[in-house]
Write a protein that holds these residues in place. Structure first.
Motif, mmCIF file in Angstrom:
data_model
loop_
_atom_site.group_PDB
_atom_site.id
_atom_site.type_symbol
_atom_site.label_atom_id
_atom_site.label_comp_id
_atom_site.label_asym_id
_atom_site.label_seq_id
_atom_site.Cartn_x
_atom_site.Cartn_y
_atom_site.Cartn_z
ATOM 1 N N LEU A 214 0.865 -1.170 0.000
ATOM 2 C CA LEU A 214 0.000 0.000 0.000
ATOM 3 C C LEU A 214 0.905 1.225 0.000
ATOM 4 O O LEU A 214 1.713 1.418 0.909
ATOM 5 C CB LEU A 214 -0.906 -0.004 1.237
ATOM 6 N N HIS A 224 2.270 0.489 3.916
ATOM 7 C CA HIS A 224 1.989 -0.789 4.585
ATOM 8 C C HIS A 224 2.302 -1.933 3.636
ATOM 9 O O HIS A 224 2.146 -1.815 2.415
ATOM 10 C CB HIS A 224 0.512 -0.858 5.007
ATOM 11 N N PHE A 226 1.300 -6.049 3.324
ATOM 12 C CA PHE A 226 0.524 -7.165 3.847
ATOM 13 C C PHE A 226 1.404 -8.406 3.944
ATOM 14 O O PHE A 226 2.437 -8.494 3.278
ATOM 15 C CB PHE A 226 -0.680 -7.429 2.943
ATOM 16 N N ARG A 244 -12.105 -2.435 2.053
ATOM 17 C CA ARG A 244 -11.556 -3.768 1.832
ATOM 18 C C ARG A 244 -10.899 -3.852 0.452
ATOM 19 O O ARG A 244 -11.204 -3.070 -0.442
ATOM 20 C CB ARG A 244 -12.651 -4.836 1.957
ATOM 21 N N TRP A 262 -8.813 -8.682 2.141
ATOM 22 C CA TRP A 262 -8.023 -8.011 3.176
ATOM 23 C C TRP A 262 -8.777 -6.796 3.726
ATOM 24 O O TRP A 262 -9.570 -6.183 3.016
ATOM 25 C CB TRP A 262 -6.686 -7.524 2.611
ATOM 26 N N ASP A 263 -8.481 -6.467 4.969
ATOM 27 C CA ASP A 263 -9.029 -5.266 5.594
ATOM 28 C C ASP A 263 -8.062 -4.104 5.340
ATOM 29 O O ASP A 263 -6.869 -4.220 5.625
ATOM 30 C CB ASP A 263 -9.204 -5.498 7.100
ATOM 31 N N LEU A 264 -8.560 -3.007 4.795
ATOM 32 C CA LEU A 264 -7.714 -1.844 4.531
ATOM 33 C C LEU A 264 -7.753 -0.819 5.658
ATOM 34 O O LEU A 264 -7.077 0.199 5.581
ATOM 35 C CB LEU A 264 -8.148 -1.152 3.231
ATOM 36 N N ARG A 265 -8.504 -1.097 6.695
ATOM 37 C CA ARG A 265 -8.634 -0.122 7.775
ATOM 38 C C ARG A 265 -7.577 -0.376 8.846
ATOM 39 O O ARG A 265 -6.434 -0.660 8.515
ATOM 40 C CB ARG A 265 -10.057 -0.168 8.326
ATOM 41 N N ARG A 268 -5.916 -4.257 9.124
ATOM 42 C CA ARG A 268 -5.332 -4.688 7.856
ATOM 43 C C ARG A 268 -5.012 -6.181 7.851
ATOM 44 O O ARG A 268 -3.989 -6.627 7.333
ATOM 45 C CB ARG A 268 -4.097 -3.858 7.522
ATOM 46 N N ASP A 269 -5.929 -6.957 8.428
ATOM 47 C CA ASP A 269 -5.759 -8.404 8.497
ATOM 48 C C ASP A 269 -6.386 -9.083 7.284
ATOM 49 O O ASP A 269 -7.201 -8.509 6.572
ATOM 50 C CB ASP A 269 -6.423 -8.960 9.768
#
Length: 367
Positions: A214, A224, A226, A244, A262-265, A268-269
């Motif tokens: 990101l 970020h 992942f 997401r 994936w979670d973008l907030r 971020r899991d």
């Protein structure tokens, strides 16, 4: 005369594909098969089969199509090995305009929202800007990468374009001037796809090094990373609300061949995985809520299949097999009921989501 008698055992019944061809000028009609399986509350797996007629128009491309993108509610743009970008009305099958200027295969296309303009990237290391209502010559040519350009992402306000390449670099361009304003490079970061997060300054990127990055576009720095996956990440997409994202991976024989949510907030899991394709998953999209009755995603793969998934549970809700199409390379949302899918052997497919008798995905035309 000697009469011989023999007892024949009846042969087991075989499934014979039924095909209907009706030539109507350039238009042909063809029967297609699609199936889906679903689990009932009692645990029984059910399968449903449907046969629908699809229309086949003259192919806009005679070579493999690498990418398709939606320009507006009526028009789409595709590009591929023939080095030509083709704009056509996907509701009528009519070619509107052809754009020639690249010296090698077109790899990516990014449309400027609410306009008649789009960008195309190529293996010739250039990016070109085209106008549907302008001349057949490119309005801009952006040159700055040392290898094939494999990522294009347009900023939400259409003022900037981010490009990525197998040369491990990302470039940020001012759309108005055509000047490169930022450059970043990361070792072994062979870019496979880029997309911009709606209403944000962040860019999502997948890579052959199996990572998803990101980027903050304000200084073009990594914000970020992942967790590294086990296979090459081929494509990524961000939900309309920006909360997401999904990525998909290469693979073979069912190993890899998956999409990941994936979670973008804050956390971020990884939220969910979607497994069921047998070959590389080349593209993935979020289905709009107007098209789907519940949160869903769609994937297309080199196994010639398009699958629709329950976004929250990971269950495969429907599988459409586009037999004879070869590897499927790209997916794009058309309108409130339609998807566009590009392929190696049969151009671009128009698919329709139908809820009249339960969820069903139908092929209605090919260009």
């Amino acid at each position: 005369m000697l009469l011989l008698r023999c007892q024949l055992k009846p042969a087991p019944p075989q499934k014979v594909p039924c095909r209907l061809w009706a030539v109507m000028g350039k238009l042909q009609s063809k029967l297609r098969h699609s199936t889906y399986k679903y689990s009932r509350p009692d645990g029984i797996i059910e399968e449903r089969t449907s046969t629908k007629a699809s229309q086949e128009y003259s192919l806009a491309h005679l070579d493999p199509v690498s990418v398709v993108a939606t320009l507006n509610s009526d028009l789409c743009v595709s590009g591929g090995k023939d080095k030509t970008a083709v704009a056509y009305n996907w509701k009528t099958g009519n070619v509107v305009k052809r754009f020639k200027g690249h010296e090698r295969e077109i790899t990516k296309i990014a449309c400027i929202p609410k306009s008649s303009q789009f960008f195309s990237a190529s293996r010739d290391r250039t990016v070109m800007m085209w106008d549907l209502h302008g001349s057949s010559q490119p309005r801009q040519q952006l040159s700055g990468h040392a290898m094939v350009v494999t990522g294009l992402a347009m900023s939400p306000d259409s003022s900037q374009l981010c490009t990525g390449s197998r040369d491990n670099s990302l470039l940020l361009w001012d759309v108005r001037t055509g000047q490169c304003v930022e450059r970043a490079s990361v070792s072994r970061n062979l870019v496979t796809h880029l997309c911009w997060v709606p209403r944000e300054s962040y860019i999502l990127q997948t890579s052959e090094d199996k990572t998803i990055r990101l980027w903050d576009s304000r200084r073009l720095q990594i914000a970020h990373m992942f967790p590294t996956k086990q296979h090459i990440q081929t494509h990524c997409e961000v939900s309309v609300d920006g909360h997401r994202c999904i990525s998909c991976s290469s693979g073979f024989g069912g190993e890899g061949c998956e999409a990941t949510l994936w979670d973008l907030r804050q956390t971020r899991d990884r939220i969910c995985e979607y497994k069921g394709h047998l070959q590389t998953v080349a593209s993935c999209v979020f289905l709009p809520r107007s098209l789907a009755l519940l949160p869903m995603i769609a994937t297309s793969a080199h196994d010639s299949k398009v699958k629709i998934w329950n976004q929250d549970t990971g269950a495969c809700l429907f599988t459409l097999s586009l037999d004879g199409s070869g590897p499927l390379t790209s997916l794009a949302v058309g309108d409130t009921t339609s998807l566009l899918c590009s392929s190696f052997h049969r151009g671009v497919h128009l698919l329709r989501v139908d809820h009249s008798q339960g969820l069903e995905l139908q092929e209605v035309a090919a260009f």
